[in-house]
Design a protein around this motif. Sequence first.
Motif, PDB file in Angstrom:
ATOM      1  N   TYR A 131      67.316 -16.131   1.791  1.00  0.00           N
ATOM      2  CA  TYR A 131      68.143 -15.101   1.180  1.00  0.00           C
ATOM      3  C   TYR A 131      67.763 -13.762   1.808  1.00  0.00           C
ATOM      4  O   TYR A 131      66.580 -13.416   1.873  1.00  0.00           O
ATOM      5  CB  TYR A 131      67.938 -15.034  -0.338  1.00  0.00           C
ATOM      6  CG  TYR A 131      68.675 -13.880  -0.964  1.00  0.00           C
ATOM      7  CD1 TYR A 131      70.071 -13.883  -1.050  1.00  0.00           C
ATOM      8  CD2 TYR A 131      67.992 -12.763  -1.443  1.00  0.00           C
ATOM      9  CE1 TYR A 131      70.766 -12.819  -1.604  1.00  0.00           C
ATOM     10  CE2 TYR A 131      68.684 -11.701  -2.000  1.00  0.00           C
ATOM     11  CZ  TYR A 131      70.060 -11.728  -2.077  1.00  0.00           C
ATOM     12  OH  TYR A 131      70.754 -10.667  -2.616  1.00  0.00           O
ATOM     13  N   ASP A 133      68.215  -9.774   1.389  1.00  0.00           N
ATOM     14  CA  ASP A 133      68.606  -8.865   0.312  1.00  0.00           C
ATOM     15  C   ASP A 133      69.390  -7.662   0.842  1.00  0.00           C
ATOM     16  O   ASP A 133      69.665  -7.545   2.050  1.00  0.00           O
ATOM     17  CB  ASP A 133      67.389  -8.435  -0.513  1.00  0.00           C
ATOM     18  CG  ASP A 133      66.395  -7.557   0.248  1.00  0.00           C
ATOM     19  OD1 ASP A 133      66.759  -6.990   1.299  1.00  0.00           O
ATOM     20  OD2 ASP A 133      65.245  -7.429  -0.216  1.00  0.00           O
ATOM     21  N   LYS A 137      65.969  -7.402   3.934  1.00  0.00           N
ATOM     22  CA  LYS A 137      64.673  -8.064   3.952  1.00  0.00           C
ATOM     23  C   LYS A 137      64.858  -9.556   3.675  1.00  0.00           C
ATOM     24  O   LYS A 137      65.568  -9.927   2.745  1.00  0.00           O
ATOM     25  CB  LYS A 137      63.739  -7.452   2.900  1.00  0.00           C
ATOM     26  CG  LYS A 137      63.374  -5.997   3.162  1.00  0.00           C
ATOM     27  CD  LYS A 137      62.496  -5.455   2.047  1.00  0.00           C
ATOM     28  CE  LYS A 137      62.136  -3.990   2.288  1.00  0.00           C
ATOM     29  NZ  LYS A 137      61.316  -3.433   1.169  1.00  0.00           N
ATOM     30  N   TRP A 139      63.949 -13.261   2.364  1.00  0.00           N
ATOM     31  CA  TRP A 139      63.191 -13.935   1.313  1.00  0.00           C
ATOM     32  C   TRP A 139      63.408 -15.440   1.434  1.00  0.00           C
ATOM     33  O   TRP A 139      64.421 -15.893   1.954  1.00  0.00           O
ATOM     34  CB  TRP A 139      63.658 -13.513  -0.072  1.00  0.00           C
ATOM     35  CG  TRP A 139      63.433 -12.079  -0.430  1.00  0.00           C
ATOM     36  CD1 TRP A 139      64.112 -10.988   0.041  1.00  0.00           C
ATOM     37  CD2 TRP A 139      62.481 -11.583  -1.369  1.00  0.00           C
ATOM     38  NE1 TRP A 139      63.640  -9.841  -0.542  1.00  0.00           N
ATOM     39  CE2 TRP A 139      62.641 -10.171  -1.418  1.00  0.00           C
ATOM     40  CE3 TRP A 139      61.518 -12.184  -2.186  1.00  0.00           C
ATOM     41  CZ2 TRP A 139      61.860  -9.368  -2.250  1.00  0.00           C
ATOM     42  CZ3 TRP A 139      60.744 -11.376  -3.015  1.00  0.00           C
ATOM     43  CH2 TRP A 139      60.916  -9.986  -3.037  1.00  0.00           C
ATOM     44  N   ALA A 156      60.477 -16.987  -5.598  1.00  0.00           N
ATOM     45  CA  ALA A 156      60.945 -16.238  -4.430  1.00  0.00           C
ATOM     46  C   ALA A 156      59.740 -15.607  -3.756  1.00  0.00           C
ATOM     47  O   ALA A 156      58.815 -15.133  -4.433  1.00  0.00           O
ATOM     48  CB  ALA A 156      61.943 -15.165  -4.832  1.00  0.00           C
ATOM     49  N   VAL A 157      59.759 -15.600  -2.432  1.00  0.00           N
ATOM     50  CA  VAL A 157      58.670 -14.966  -1.695  1.00  0.00           C
ATOM     51  C   VAL A 157      59.269 -14.234  -0.504  1.00  0.00           C
ATOM     52  O   VAL A 157      60.172 -14.738   0.166  1.00  0.00           O
ATOM     53  CB  VAL A 157      57.621 -16.008  -1.239  1.00  0.00           C
ATOM     54  CG1 VAL A 157      58.197 -17.011  -0.244  1.00  0.00           C
ATOM     55  CG2 VAL A 157      56.391 -15.330  -0.669  1.00  0.00           C
ATOM     56  N   GLN A 158      58.780 -13.020  -0.258  1.00  0.00           N
ATOM     57  CA  GLN A 158      59.283 -12.253   0.880  1.00  0.00           C
ATOM     58  C   GLN A 158      58.670 -12.788   2.169  1.00  0.00           C
ATOM     59  O   GLN A 158      57.488 -13.123   2.219  1.00  0.00           O
ATOM     60  CB  GLN A 158      58.960 -10.772   0.722  1.00  0.00           C
ATOM     61  CG  GLN A 158      59.663  -9.885   1.727  1.00  0.00           C
ATOM     62  CD  GLN A 158      59.431  -8.401   1.475  1.00  0.00           C
ATOM     63  OE1 GLN A 158      59.082  -8.000   0.370  1.00  0.00           O
ATOM     64  NE2 GLN A 158      59.621  -7.593   2.501  1.00  0.00           N
ATOM     65  N   ALA A 166      54.965 -15.960   4.930  1.00  0.00           N
ATOM     66  CA  ALA A 166      55.141 -15.131   3.743  1.00  0.00           C
ATOM     67  C   ALA A 166      54.302 -13.869   3.886  1.00  0.00           C
ATOM     68  O   ALA A 166      53.203 -13.906   4.456  1.00  0.00           O
ATOM     69  CB  ALA A 166      54.731 -15.894   2.499  1.00  0.00           C
ATOM     70  N   ILE A 229      66.931 -10.343  -6.139  1.00  0.00           N
ATOM     71  CA  ILE A 229      66.378 -11.690  -6.123  1.00  0.00           C
ATOM     72  C   ILE A 229      65.290 -11.866  -7.179  1.00  0.00           C
ATOM     73  O   ILE A 229      65.066 -12.977  -7.675  1.00  0.00           O
ATOM     74  CB  ILE A 229      65.845 -12.036  -4.711  1.00  0.00           C
ATOM     75  CG1 ILE A 229      65.511 -13.516  -4.601  1.00  0.00           C
ATOM     76  CG2 ILE A 229      64.651 -11.174  -4.349  1.00  0.00           C
ATOM     77  CD1 ILE A 229      66.694 -14.430  -4.741  1.00  0.00           C
ATOM     78  N   THR A 230      64.625 -10.783  -7.550  1.00  0.00           N
ATOM     79  CA  THR A 230      63.536 -10.885  -8.517  1.00  0.00           C
ATOM     80  C   THR A 230      64.023 -10.983  -9.961  1.00  0.00           C
ATOM     81  O   THR A 230      63.221 -11.164 -10.870  1.00  0.00           O
ATOM     82  CB  THR A 230      62.598  -9.677  -8.380  1.00  0.00           C
ATOM     83  OG1 THR A 230      63.353  -8.471  -8.492  1.00  0.00           O
ATOM     84  CG2 THR A 230      61.886  -9.705  -7.035  1.00  0.00           C
TER      85      THR A 230
END
Length: 291
Positions: A131, A133, A137, A139, A156-158, A166, A229-230
């Motif tokens: 994903y 954003d 960025k 994710w 979710a992790v960037q 990650a 996303i968060t």
Amino acid sequence: MITLSEINFRDPYILPVPEKNRYYMFGTAGATAWSGSPQGFDVYVSEDLQLWSGPLSAFTPAADFWADHHFWAPEVHRYNGKYYMFASFKADGIPRATQILVADQPEGPYVPNSAQPVTPTGWECLDGTLYVDQQNKPWMVFCREWIEVTDGEMYAVQLANDLSAAVAEPILLFRASQAPWSVGGKEGQYVTDGPFLYACANGELLMLWSSSGVKGYAMGLARSASGDITGPWTQDATPLYGEDGGHGMLFRDFQDKLLLAIHSPNINPQERPLLLEVVEVDGTLRVVAAE
């Protein structure tokens, strides 16, 4: 040439490539989904979503590749001019993990984008999806399995800009039991499978994801009203698809029709890719009934 009903794929993922006038379909091979030693991942190619050529080899693991079974749910995203495959792998004594592969062409060949998986070391994880954003960025959204945590979790992790690793700690988005439509198993387990992100015209961010439902495998919608996303994430009360099928993704065909790809039924080796038309109405999705 063959039809979808002849392809024994779970977790179908279809990538349209307009400049090639082709659709590329990846998936979990039914023959080796649960046992045996998979030889990698295949891809099928179509001009009309009706007739498909293949299978063609998209990924063949090198002799020193760390995983040897449960090659699951490959999905391919075009990102920064390359094609990235997110897929789950497992080996004896090594927890299941999502690794990212990369290629210059949609059909491959794909090679590891980094030496290690991008899910947390020691966690039982699967079904990573990309994903990007609103700040551009990247994710990854992924599942932590019920076999480790009982109540399956969604995280979710960037990621680094090159998708190699990650760059922050994973953020817990929700647990499977929070969805009213999700049904627990005999041992109290709740399943999280197959996340896929979709941005609505009204700014809401939706997530398709799968679990067990009243009629078997099912797929519901979670939504982030913030559009981030968060989250926070809430769950729709009823599944988007509840007739023993799921692990879905959305794409638009070359006529701009929104289509949902799932596998159904969820019984090995009977599972086949299934395409359903979907419409977006007032911030949600509806499956169009077949005529």
